[in-house]
Each structure stands twice: as structure tokens, then as C-alpha cells.
Design an enzyme around this catalytic site. Structure first.
Site, short mmCIF file in Angstrom:
data_model
loop_
_atom_site.label_atom_id
_atom_site.label_comp_id
_atom_site.label_asym_id
_atom_site.label_seq_id
_atom_site.Cartn_x
_atom_site.Cartn_y
_atom_site.Cartn_z
N ASP A 1 0.84 -1.20 0.00
CA ASP A 1 0.00 0.00 0.00
C ASP A 1 0.88 1.25 0.00
O ASP A 1 1.70 1.43 0.91
CB ASP A 1 -0.90 0.03 1.26
N GLY B 1 -3.31 -5.40 1.25
CA GLY B 1 -4.00 -6.44 0.46
C GLY B 1 -5.04 -7.09 1.36
O GLY B 1 -4.74 -7.45 2.50
N ASN C 1 -4.21 -8.81 4.90
CA ASN C 1 -4.72 -8.13 6.10
C ASN C 1 -5.58 -9.08 6.93
O ASN C 1 -5.48 -9.14 8.16
CB ASN C 1 -5.56 -6.90 5.73
N THR D 1 -21.58 -4.35 7.37
CA THR D 1 -21.00 -3.28 8.20
C THR D 1 -21.45 -1.94 7.62
O THR D 1 -21.72 -1.82 6.42
CB THR D 1 -19.46 -3.34 8.20
N GLY E 1 -19.74 1.29 8.53
CA GLY E 1 -18.79 2.25 9.10
C GLY E 1 -18.99 2.34 10.61
O GLY E 1 -19.02 1.31 11.30
N ASP F 1 -7.20 6.25 10.22
CA ASP F 1 -7.08 5.59 8.91
C ASP F 1 -7.97 4.35 8.93
O ASP F 1 -7.72 3.41 9.68
CB ASP F 1 -5.60 5.20 8.68
N THR G 1 -8.35 2.20 6.59
CA THR G 1 -7.87 1.12 5.71
C THR G 1 -7.69 -0.18 6.51
O THR G 1 -7.00 -0.19 7.53
CB THR G 1 -6.51 1.49 5.07
N GLY H 1 -12.45 -3.18 7.50
CA GLY H 1 -13.36 -4.24 7.04
C GLY H 1 -12.69 -5.61 7.04
O GLY H 1 -13.32 -6.62 7.34
N ASP H 2 -11.40 -5.62 6.73
CA ASP H 2 -10.65 -6.89 6.75
C ASP H 2 -10.55 -7.42 8.18
O ASP H 2 -10.67 -8.63 8.43
CB ASP H 2 -9.23 -6.67 6.20
O1 RIB Z 1 -9.07 -3.51 2.53
C1 RIB Z 1 -7.94 -2.69 2.53
C2 RIB Z 1 -6.99 -3.11 1.47
O2 RIB Z 1 -7.58 -2.92 0.21
C3 RIB Z 1 -5.71 -2.34 1.42
O3 RIB Z 1 -4.71 -2.85 2.26
C4 RIB Z 1 -5.35 -2.35 -0.06
O4 RIB Z 1 -4.22 -3.12 -0.35
C5 RIB Z 1 -6.59 -2.87 -0.77
O5 RIB Z 1 -6.40 -4.14 -1.19
#
Ligand code: RIB
Length: 281
Positions: free
Chosen positions: A13, A39, A43, A197, A199, A224, A226, A229-230
Site C-alpha cells: 500500500d 491487500g 490483512n 458493516t 462504518g 485511517d 484502511t 473491514g478486513d
Molecule cells: O481492505 C484494505 C486493502 O484494500 C488495502 O490494504 C489495499 O491493499 C486494498 O487491497
């Protein structure tokens, strides 16, 4: 300790923390530049490992210098990477991410080697649970769904057309609000649990049209979002496979997802089991 396989993407990223997200055609300057392992597959793998699972990641990276950086935290965290192989001539997946002061983001992914993870190219692991997302070919996800017999979770991100048989096979489907709208009535094919979900808003677990649980993520100061969700997807899978009741599992996943927004980066912000258990105490 449940065993979990993640079949999914590995990205590097490249992140710009800026005063705001750009509108189409707009240039924003004075951003802070970072690079983090990311990714969705990677993640989710590291998130599950940090929450106490024994995780193996099946993935493809490039034969470039980014691969080692993208895999560094997974390796350090103890995720089994023996099925994570470099593809000659390909680049490691790369995500370009802009993050606003509110933590909101915009992401563009160049998948590179992630597109080379093909059906029949690996053995489907024999684990308690398996998680897929859609940053690898959908045919691979469909093949895994046909050949895996344990608890199967699919995170429908990023939203794209997928074989209805995958939705029918899944024990757990995870979508965010945008993905939920994109799939619309297609999600009615889901015979397992549908987790949505929203937010900072209320997340739900629904099965057969019936609400099993609702939970609002604990309020945190987001820097952040990012990887939130993972983290939610991994935490919910770990909790359900461990046998937690739907309400407890959803609260656990919401707490994990919230904590993941409090630091910069996807994998650099993943909470430990102890941190999730202590959240909201
Ligand atoms: O879900 C977040 C991810 O989405 C980031 O880490 C990025 O790599 C994209 O794949």
C-alpha cells in the site's frame, strides 16, 4: 486455537495522508507519504493470527523488491507463508491510497501477481475455516467454494460479479454498505449468515431474512480506516468458528474493526486479542 486458511491478495500500500480526498480532476499537495504491507487477503490473514488463530495464507506475489516488504509483517506475525509464491515476470500487487484526516480513504489497486492465483494451482487447505475476498480471480474463489468443506467465509470486496453458487455455499458473507447496495437482491441467494458493516453505524447479522444480531462499533478516534473491514471479517470468522453466540461474535468483530482505524496503515493497526477484549471495558 482455530486453524484458518486465507486465499487472497497481497499488496504493497502506497499511502498519502492528505488534508482532504481529491475530487475527480483535482490535485492535492502537501500529503505525507507512507508505504505499508496490505491487500485484503494478507490483512485478513494477519488479523486472524493476531486474534489467536493458526493461519495459512495462499497467495501470489511478484518477483520484485516489493514482495519482501509486502510479506514482512505476515512473516514476523507467524502466518504460514509456505503457499505464498512469487510469479516470474509479475509485479507485486500495489494499492494507491489517499487518506483524509477523518480516516476516510480512496483506494485504487493494480493487482499484478494476485491475478495469477489460479484454480488447480494449489491444494485447498484442510482447516476449520477458510476466508476468500475478491482481489484474486473470481473463478478461483468459485473453485475453492466447490472444493472446501469447512466453515467458508467470503468477503465480497471489491464488489464484482460472482457465481451464485459461491453465495449459496458460504457459511458467512461479509459486505459493507456500498457492496450491499451493489449486490442488492443477489444477496438473497445467501443461505448462511450475511454480515453487513456500516462504518461507525450499526452492523447486522442476518440469516434467512431474520436479524440474528445488531451491534454498534465502539466510538474511537479514527485516523485511517484502511483494513477495518478486513479486521472485522477476520474477527467475525474467528469468533463464529470458536463457537461464540452471534451477538457476542458481532460485538467482538465490531471492536476489532474499530481498533484497526486508530493507527495508520492496514497491517500496522491490527489489534491483538487482548486489545479487543479490553475494548469498551
Ligand atoms: O481492505 C484494505 C486493502 O484494500 C488495502 O490494504 C489495499 O491493499 C486494498 O487491497
Amino acid at each position: 486455537m482455530p486453524s484458518i486458511a486465507v486465499i487472497g491478495s497481497v499488496n504493497l500500500d502506497i499511502v498519502a495522508k492528505a488534508a482532504k480526498l481529491p475530487a475527480p480532476g483535482e490535485t492535492i499537495t502537501d500529503a505525507e507519504l507512507h508505504s505499508f504491507p496490505g491487500g485484503k487477503g494478507a490483512n485478513q490473514a494477519l488479523a486472524a493470527q493476531r486474534l489467536g488463530a493458526d493461519v495459512t495464507l495462499v497467495a501470489r506475489v511478484g518477483d520484485d523488491a516489493s514482495a519482501a516488504t509486502a510479506l514482512a509483517l505476515l512473516q514476523h506475525g507467524g502466518v504460514d507463508l509456505s503457499n505464498c509464491r512469487p510469479v516470474p515476470g509479475k509485479t507485486t500487487g500495489t494499492a494507491l491510497i489517499a487518506v483524509a484526516p477523518s480516516g476516510e480513504n480512496q483506494i485504487v489497486v493494480a493487482p499484478g501477481a494476485n491475478r495469477s492465483l489460479m484454480p488447480d494451482d494449489f491444494d485447498v487447505p484442510n482447516t476449520d475455516a477458510l476466508i476468500c475476498q475478491l482481489e484474486v480471480p473470481v473463478d478461483t474463489v468459485a473453485w475453492v467454494a466447490r472444493n472446501y468443506s469447512g466453515f467458508f467465509c467470503v468477503n465480497l470486496a471489491p464488489a464484482m460479479r460472482i457465481d451464485a453458487a459461491v453465495l449459496q455455499r458460504a457459511d458467512l458473507i461479509v459486505v459493507n454498505e456500498t457492496e450491499s447496495e451493489w449486490y442488492g437482491a443477489t444477496l438473497a441467494a445467501c443461505s448462511g449468515i450475511l454480515a453487513t458493516t456500516r462504518g461507525a453505524g450499526t452492523a447486522t447479522l442476518v440469516r434467512g431474512g431474520e436479524i440474528l444480531a445488531e451491534a454498534t462499533p465502539p466510538a474511537v478516534e479514527a485516523v485511517d480506516t484502511t483494513g477495518a473491514g478486513d479486521t472485522f471479517t477476520a474477527a467475525l470468522t474467528v469468533a463464529l468458528v470458536e463457537g461464540m453466540q452471534p451477538g457476542d461474535a458481532l460485538r467482538f468483530a465490531c471492536a476489532a474493526g474499530s481498533l484497526a482505524t486508530t493507527k495508520m496503515g492496514a497491517q500496522t493497526s491490527l489489534p491483538t486479542r487482548e486489545e479487543v477484549n479490553a475494548c469498551g471495558e
